[in-house]
Design a protein around this motif. Structure first.
Motif, PDB file in Angstrom:
ATOM      1  N   ILE A 128       0.811  -1.220   0.000  1.00 12.31           N
ATOM      2  CA  ILE A 128       0.000   0.000   0.000  1.00 12.31           C
ATOM      3  C   ILE A 128       0.845   1.272   0.000  1.00 12.31           C
ATOM      4  N   THR A 129       1.900   1.337   0.815  1.00 15.16           N
ATOM      5  CA  THR A 129       2.680   2.577   0.842  1.00 15.16           C
ATOM      6  C   THR A 129       3.501   2.742  -0.429  1.00 15.16           C
ATOM      7  N   GLU A 130       3.953   1.638  -1.003  1.00 13.04           N
ATOM      8  CA  GLU A 130       4.634   1.716  -2.293  1.00 13.04           C
ATOM      9  C   GLU A 130       3.684   2.252  -3.364  1.00 13.04           C
ATOM     10  N   GLN A 131       2.456   1.733  -3.401  1.00 15.13           N
ATOM     11  CA  GLN A 131       1.488   2.152  -4.416  1.00 15.13           C
ATOM     12  C   GLN A 131       1.082   3.613  -4.244  1.00 15.13           C
ATOM     13  N   THR A 132       0.857   4.030  -3.001  1.00 12.77           N
ATOM     14  CA  THR A 132       0.455   5.419  -2.784  1.00 12.77           C
ATOM     15  C   THR A 132       1.613   6.377  -3.067  1.00 12.77           C
ATOM     16  N   THR A 133       2.834   5.944  -2.825  1.00 13.68           N
ATOM     17  CA  THR A 133       3.992   6.782  -3.133  1.00 13.68           C
ATOM     18  C   THR A 133       4.132   6.971  -4.643  1.00 13.68           C
ATOM     19  N   ARG A 134       3.939   5.899  -5.394  1.00 13.30           N
ATOM     20  CA  ARG A 134       3.976   6.018  -6.855  1.00 13.30           C
ATOM     21  C   ARG A 134       2.896   6.978  -7.346  1.00 13.30           C
ATOM     22  N   ALA A 135       1.710   6.882  -6.760  1.00 16.62           N
ATOM     23  CA  ALA A 135       0.615   7.767  -7.155  1.00 16.62           C
ATOM     24  C   ALA A 135       0.933   9.223  -6.811  1.00 16.62           C
ATOM     25  N   LEU A 136       1.517   9.450  -5.636  1.00 20.74           N
ATOM     26  CA  LEU A 136       1.873  10.808  -5.225  1.00 20.74           C
ATOM     27  C   LEU A 136       2.911  11.413  -6.165  1.00 20.74           C
ATOM     28  N   LEU A 137       3.952  10.652  -6.497  1.00 20.86           N
ATOM     29  CA  LEU A 137       4.992  11.165  -7.383  1.00 20.86           C
ATOM     30  C   LEU A 137       4.436  11.435  -8.778  1.00 20.86           C
ATOM     31  N   ALA A 138       3.551  10.561  -9.248  1.00 23.08           N
ATOM     32  CA  ALA A 138       2.942  10.769 -10.567  1.00 23.08           C
ATOM     33  C   ALA A 138       2.061  12.018 -10.561  1.00 23.08           C
ATOM     34  N   ALA A 139       1.312  12.224  -9.479  1.00 23.81           N
ATOM     35  CA  ALA A 139       0.455  13.409  -9.382  1.00 23.81           C
ATOM     36  C   ALA A 139       1.289  14.686  -9.361  1.00 23.81           C
ATOM     37  N   LEU A 140       2.373  14.685  -8.605  1.00 22.06           N
ATOM     38  CA  LEU A 140       3.248  15.857  -8.560  1.00 22.06           C
ATOM     39  C   LEU A 140       3.884  16.121  -9.928  1.00 22.06           C
TER      40      LEU A 140
END
Length: 292
Positions: A128-140
């Motif tokens: 979960i934290t890996e997936q949310t981190t990828r999503a955060l970096l993509a959003a930024l």
């Protein structure tokens, strides 16, 4: 007044940080799969009222693994030229729900089945934290692309603070000696997910001012978490495990503060005071260990 974005705000540390943020007059945005759950949890915090929530907090319904939901949380407004105003700071305490297990899945590729094992914590989503981190970096990255130049983005790039864990250093040297066996046996699965989060952030942070983390990255590694999300009703109050910031010891990866436990609400208060109220500049680029 700065606006702070929160992810994982139904978790104890992050919920406490959000409560301190609202009580001190800041505006906030929070992503939640079930907004009513977040609101109900905040209303149990001393001093938080429905009026404060209505005036200072915008809750966005969505999932932290979804890039569009994350991006919506990070953008305060958009002008006629499609240039956006992002939040000033991001606090992420996303983590999986832990389940005690007494079996493990075999590593055999041809046949998957479970066998008896020492007690350990498994997660409902071990990535979960890996997936949310990828999503955060993509959003930024997508937000940065909306600016006419990267220099313009860099000037307003949000500072990112994530809650990780102790126990990932070689030899668990940031963990109290008597807790090391427990960490090694009980927590390898959740720790592996947090470590993957840190690796993704480290790779992006290496770009410095040329990366989407141009606003700076702070990684907070608390020792074993205790207690609930509730902040003290009065400043300086001691109730059970709720102790003040004077009882917190702070270190970095180079010289970690070694301890055993820390209350969740105290982690939230430390992040509010050090990162939100005071900007967190002295902790940018650091992996900060905190323990009580």
């Amino acid at each position: 007044m700065n606006t702070i974005a929160f992810f994982g705000a139904t978790g104890g540390c992050t919920n406490a940080c959000l409560a301190y943020t609202l009580l001190n007059g800041y505006n906030a945005r929070a992503l939640a799969r079930t907004p009513s759950k977040l609101t109900a949890l905040l209303l149990t915090q001393p001093g938080i009222t429905q009026k404060i929530i209505s005036n200072q907090l915008e809750v966005i319904e969505g999932d932290a693994t979804d890039v569009e939901s994350v991006k919506k949380t990070l953008i305060i407004s958009t002008d006629s030229n499609n240039t956006c105003t992002p939040v000033s700071s991001i606090i992420s305490g996303v983590g999986g729900t832990g389940i005690m297990s007494f079996t493990r899945e075999t590593s055999c590729q041809n046949s998957k089945f479970r066998v008896p094992a020492l007690p350990h914590i498994e997660l409902d989503n071990p990535h979960i934290t890996e997936q949310t981190t990828r999503a955060l970096l993509a959003a930024l990255e997508q937000i940065a692309a909306r600016f006419s130049s990267f220099e313009e983005y860099r000037a307003v790039a949000p500072r990112v603070t994530v809650i990780s864990t102790t126990g990932n250093l070689p030899g668990s040297k940031d963990v109290g000696f008597w807790f090391r066996p427990m960490y090694n046996v009980l927590l390898p699965i959740p720790h592996a997910d947090k470590l993957q989060m840190e690796k993704l952030l480290d790779k992006e942070a290496e770009l410095g001012g040329d990366g989407v983390l141009a606003g700076g990255l702070v990684v907070v590694r608390p020792s074993f978490l205790m207690g609930d999300h509730l902040i003290p009703a009065r400043e300086g109050e001691k109730e059970g495990q709720r102790v003040g910031l004077k009882g917190v010891r702070v270190g970095t990866e180079r010289d970690p503060a070694v301890g055993y436990t820390i209350p969740r609400a105290l982690v939230g208060k430390w992040i509010f005071e050090e990162v939100i109220r005071h900007g967190g500049a002295q902790w940018v680029g650091e992996k900060v260990t905190i323990t009580a």
